[in-house]
Write a protein that holds these residues in place. Structure first.
Motif, PDB file in Angstrom:
ATOM      1  N   GLN A 338       0.824  -1.206   0.000  1.00  0.00           N
ATOM      2  CA  GLN A 338       0.000   0.000   0.000  1.00  0.00           C
ATOM      3  C   GLN A 338       0.862   1.263   0.000  1.00  0.00           C
ATOM      4  O   GLN A 338       0.535   2.248  -0.669  1.00  0.00           O
ATOM      5  CB  GLN A 338      -0.924   0.004   1.226  1.00  0.00           C
ATOM      6  CG  GLN A 338      -1.992  -1.066   1.201  1.00  0.00           C
ATOM      7  CD  GLN A 338      -2.963  -0.884   0.048  1.00  0.00           C
ATOM      8  OE1 GLN A 338      -3.251   0.228  -0.377  1.00  0.00           O
ATOM      9  NE2 GLN A 338      -3.461  -1.990  -0.476  1.00  0.00           N
ATOM     10  N   TYR A 339       1.961   1.233   0.730  1.00  0.00           N
ATOM     11  CA  TYR A 339       2.863   2.392   0.778  1.00  0.00           C
ATOM     12  C   TYR A 339       3.450   2.676  -0.598  1.00  0.00           C
ATOM     13  O   TYR A 339       3.500   3.830  -1.050  1.00  0.00           O
ATOM     14  CB  TYR A 339       3.967   2.115   1.793  1.00  0.00           C
ATOM     15  CG  TYR A 339       5.029   3.183   1.893  1.00  0.00           C
ATOM     16  CD1 TYR A 339       4.774   4.401   2.506  1.00  0.00           C
ATOM     17  CD2 TYR A 339       6.305   2.961   1.368  1.00  0.00           C
ATOM     18  CE1 TYR A 339       5.760   5.376   2.604  1.00  0.00           C
ATOM     19  CE2 TYR A 339       7.294   3.919   1.458  1.00  0.00           C
ATOM     20  CZ  TYR A 339       7.010   5.126   2.079  1.00  0.00           C
ATOM     21  OH  TYR A 339       7.987   6.095   2.160  1.00  0.00           O
ATOM     22  N   ILE A 340       3.895   1.635  -1.290  1.00  0.00           N
ATOM     23  CA  ILE A 340       4.432   1.816  -2.644  1.00  0.00           C
ATOM     24  C   ILE A 340       3.348   2.343  -3.574  1.00  0.00           C
ATOM     25  O   ILE A 340       3.581   3.249  -4.387  1.00  0.00           O
ATOM     26  CB  ILE A 340       5.012   0.492  -3.162  1.00  0.00           C
ATOM     27  CG1 ILE A 340       6.240   0.085  -2.338  1.00  0.00           C
ATOM     28  CG2 ILE A 340       5.390   0.604  -4.633  1.00  0.00           C
ATOM     29  CD1 ILE A 340       6.748  -1.308  -2.656  1.00  0.00           C
ATOM     30  N   THR A 341       2.159   1.768  -3.466  1.00  0.00           N
ATOM     31  CA  THR A 341       1.059   2.178  -4.332  1.00  0.00           C
ATOM     32  C   THR A 341       0.701   3.647  -4.129  1.00  0.00           C
ATOM     33  O   THR A 341       0.446   4.380  -5.094  1.00  0.00           O
ATOM     34  CB  THR A 341      -0.178   1.303  -4.061  1.00  0.00           C
ATOM     35  OG1 THR A 341       0.154  -0.067  -4.291  1.00  0.00           O
ATOM     36  CG2 THR A 341      -1.329   1.689  -4.968  1.00  0.00           C
ATOM     37  N   ARG A 342       0.680   4.096  -2.888  1.00  0.00           N
ATOM     38  CA  ARG A 342       0.223   5.455  -2.590  1.00  0.00           C
ATOM     39  C   ARG A 342       1.285   6.521  -2.858  1.00  0.00           C
ATOM     40  O   ARG A 342       0.945   7.620  -3.305  1.00  0.00           O
ATOM     41  CB  ARG A 342      -0.186   5.536  -1.113  1.00  0.00           C
ATOM     42  CG  ARG A 342      -1.422   4.730  -0.752  1.00  0.00           C
ATOM     43  CD  ARG A 342      -1.565   4.595   0.748  1.00  0.00           C
ATOM     44  NE  ARG A 342      -2.701   3.749   1.116  1.00  0.00           N
ATOM     45  CZ  ARG A 342      -2.784   3.094   2.263  1.00  0.00           C
ATOM     46  NH1 ARG A 342      -1.787   3.161   3.150  1.00  0.00           N
ATOM     47  NH2 ARG A 342      -3.835   2.360   2.527  1.00  0.00           N
ATOM     48  N   PHE A 343       2.544   6.221  -2.603  1.00  0.00           N
ATOM     49  CA  PHE A 343       3.535   7.296  -2.562  1.00  0.00           C
ATOM     50  C   PHE A 343       4.712   7.121  -3.524  1.00  0.00           C
ATOM     51  O   PHE A 343       5.620   7.942  -3.508  1.00  0.00           O
ATOM     52  CB  PHE A 343       4.068   7.450  -1.134  1.00  0.00           C
ATOM     53  CG  PHE A 343       2.980   7.732  -0.130  1.00  0.00           C
ATOM     54  CD1 PHE A 343       2.342   8.957  -0.110  1.00  0.00           C
ATOM     55  CD2 PHE A 343       2.580   6.760   0.767  1.00  0.00           C
ATOM     56  CE1 PHE A 343       1.333   9.220   0.800  1.00  0.00           C
ATOM     57  CE2 PHE A 343       1.574   7.006   1.681  1.00  0.00           C
ATOM     58  CZ  PHE A 343       0.941   8.241   1.703  1.00  0.00           C
ATOM     59  N   SER A 344       4.701   6.089  -4.329  1.00  0.00           N
ATOM     60  CA  SER A 344       5.759   5.959  -5.325  1.00  0.00           C
ATOM     61  C   SER A 344       5.498   6.902  -6.490  1.00  0.00           C
ATOM     62  O   SER A 344       4.354   7.285  -6.772  1.00  0.00           O
ATOM     63  CB  SER A 344       5.829   4.515  -5.834  1.00  0.00           C
ATOM     64  OG  SER A 344       6.786   4.381  -6.848  1.00  0.00           O
TER      65      SER A 344
END
Length: 504
Positions: A338-344
């Motif tokens: 989720q972190y990669i999806t949201r902030f990459s």
């Protein structure tokens, strides 16, 4: 009769955006790429804003009509209190409309800051911001970012904008994860557009700057935006971790994984792949987390190539990735995804090998979450027994060719080794039985010898030895004299000294 087994197959078109734009989709975006997801999200928000405005206008008309009816029905003295009531209701209504408008408008409020370019000391901010800025990782990232921007003509301006944005995010920590993601993605998009204009279409240079921007910003924001309290990421982490633990019995043969771990180089690649996917959780920057996934995937391709002695296909890669995830059980897996999806940086997920491998990882996790008996060619009863731990899977010896190329050979080796182990166990039991029998026989023989010796001693009593003591001593003296008499040289020795009494 042997059942025809099938491997895990995923059409490559399933990895692409459902809108048909050609970019990679993502399960977190309902199968859309980041671009289409943002466009769809913007349309939904615009539609919601229009509906809110329509609702506000309708409420206003209804209140005006109600006011007109009361004005006609009531006398003048009674109108004044109602006017105050109407004024208060109008203020409340306008306040609601403004609240809805502000909710869908990106916040532009930023804390006060010094105007000096490249000044890393910001003005007073909340205590959590101060502690974050004082962290070693944040300070190191800031110094690296400044060193990178110094040669650029507009480096000072880029740094000021990035610093101002990260400080403004402190005041948005209570927003939902999707709103925080949208703010970051909007900043990425706006800055990227300005850089393309400045560098006149030099995509490599823009991408290099955006990588450093992402590294600087997300290192500083990591503690606030990774697995925020406003989401259920932590619950999903615990659920997938428990699910993977329950699937510990799944084997390579069940997934039709074309990997032979008996080969030392293959086993080494598998270990490295597991290490890389676990290491993903230790990184703060989305790009670095994606790099761990990419390294893991390349080790998988290497293991398949060595095992099959030919290039791996997509149908080989996905089941092997699922197997690696099951063996590794990576910490905080859903939070990292989720972190990669949201902030990459969105362009990194849409194309390239990072985007491809990340999309496959999302597919692997989705497969694990929905894994059932049919996926492994098992009955629902067998699957439930294995999941509950009441039974362990046993694969019968296959008599025909399997649909998985290395499966039959691997199963044959497994069963041969099981037969060898069974034979060794039986041999060991026979050896132990003979050892126990030998021990018993030895004890009986010892007892029998002792009894015979005792009976002999009782039959022949020992003779008295006192009469023979003197002859024995005499014999010894004679032997000693005989020995001395044989020494001819003794005749020339001086006489022995005699003791004398000293009188004096």
């Amino acid at each position: 009769m042997t059942s025809q087994r099938r491997g895990i197959h995923l059409d490559q078109s399933e990895l692409l955006c459902k809108k048909g734009c050609g970019f990679y989709g993502n399960t977190g975006w309902q199968g859309l790429c980041s671009k289409c997801w943002r466009e769809e999200n913007q349309r939904e928000k615009q539609k919601q804003i229009q509906e809110d405005w329509a609702l506000a206008e309708r409420l206003q008309r209804e209140e005006e009509e109600a006011y007109s009816r009361h004005q006609k029905a009531q006398s003048q003295p009674t109108i004044t209190p109602f006017s105050k009531f109407e004024e208060r209701k109008t203020k409340e209504k306008s306040s609601k409309v403004n609240t809805v408008t502000k909710f869908f408008t990106p916040s532009t409020k930023t804390p006060s800051k010094k105007d000096t370019p490249f000044d890393t000391h910001s003005s007073p901010s909340p205590s959590s911001s101060t502690s974050r800025h004082s962290s070693v990782d944040s300070d190191y990232a800031t110094r690296e970012f400044i060193d990178f921007l110094k040669p650029l003509k507009s480096g000072r301006e880029i740094f000021k904008q990035c610093r101002a944005f990260t400080e403004s995010m402190v005041y948005k920590r209570d927003m939902g994860a999707d709103e925080l993601s949208e703010c970051v993605q909007d900043f990425y998009q706006n800055l990227s557009d300005r850089l393309h204009t400045q560098f006149k279409g030099s995509s490599d240079q823009v991408e290099s700057v955006m990588d450093e921007v992402e590294k600087y910003m997300m290192t500083r924001l990591y503690k606030d935006v990774f697995c925020p309290e406003t989401t259920d990421d932590e619950r999903k982490d615990l659920a997938i971790q428990k699910r993977i633990r329950a699937l510990h019995w799944v084997t390579i043969e069940m997934l039709c994984v074309p990997v032979d771990e008996e080969i030392a180089e293959v086993s080494d690649s598998v270990v490295k792949a597991i290490t890389d996917v676990i290491e993903m959780d230790s990184k703060c920057v989305p790009k670095e987390k994606l790099a761990c996934i990419t390294r893991c995937s390349k080790h998988i391709f290497n293991a398949i190539k060595i095992s099959k002695k030919e290039a791996a296909s997509a149908d080989d890669f996905l089941p092997t990735l699922i197997y690696i995830v099951l063996k590794a059980n990576p910490p905080r897996l859903q939070s990292n995804i989720q972190y990669i999806t949201r902030f990459s940086n969105p362009s990194r997920l849409m194309t390239g090998e990072d985007g491809y491998y990340f999309t496959n990882l999302c597919c692997a996790v989705a497969f694990i979450e929905k894994l059932d008996g049919q996926s492994l060619n098992l009955s629902s009863e067998e699957f439930d027994l294995y999941m509950s731990g009441q039974a362990s899977p046993h694969w019968p010896q296959s008599t025909g060719a399997s649909s998985c190329s290395p499966g039959s050979a691997a199963l044959s080796q497994v069963h041969k080794r099981l037969d060898v182990l069974t034979g060794l166990g039986e041999r060991q039991e026979r050896v132990m039985e003979k050892a126990r029998q030998l021990e018993s026989d030895l004890i009986d023989w010892t007892d029998e010898v002792e009894q015979k010796v005792q009976s002999v001693l009782e039959s022949f009593p020992a003779e008295t030895q006192n009469p023979t003591a003197t002859p024995a001593s005499g014999t010894a003296s004679a032997a000693s004299s005989a020995i001395d008499s044989d020494n001819v040289e003794n005749e020339h020795l001086p006489p022995p000294l005699q003791p004398q009494v000293f009188a004096g």
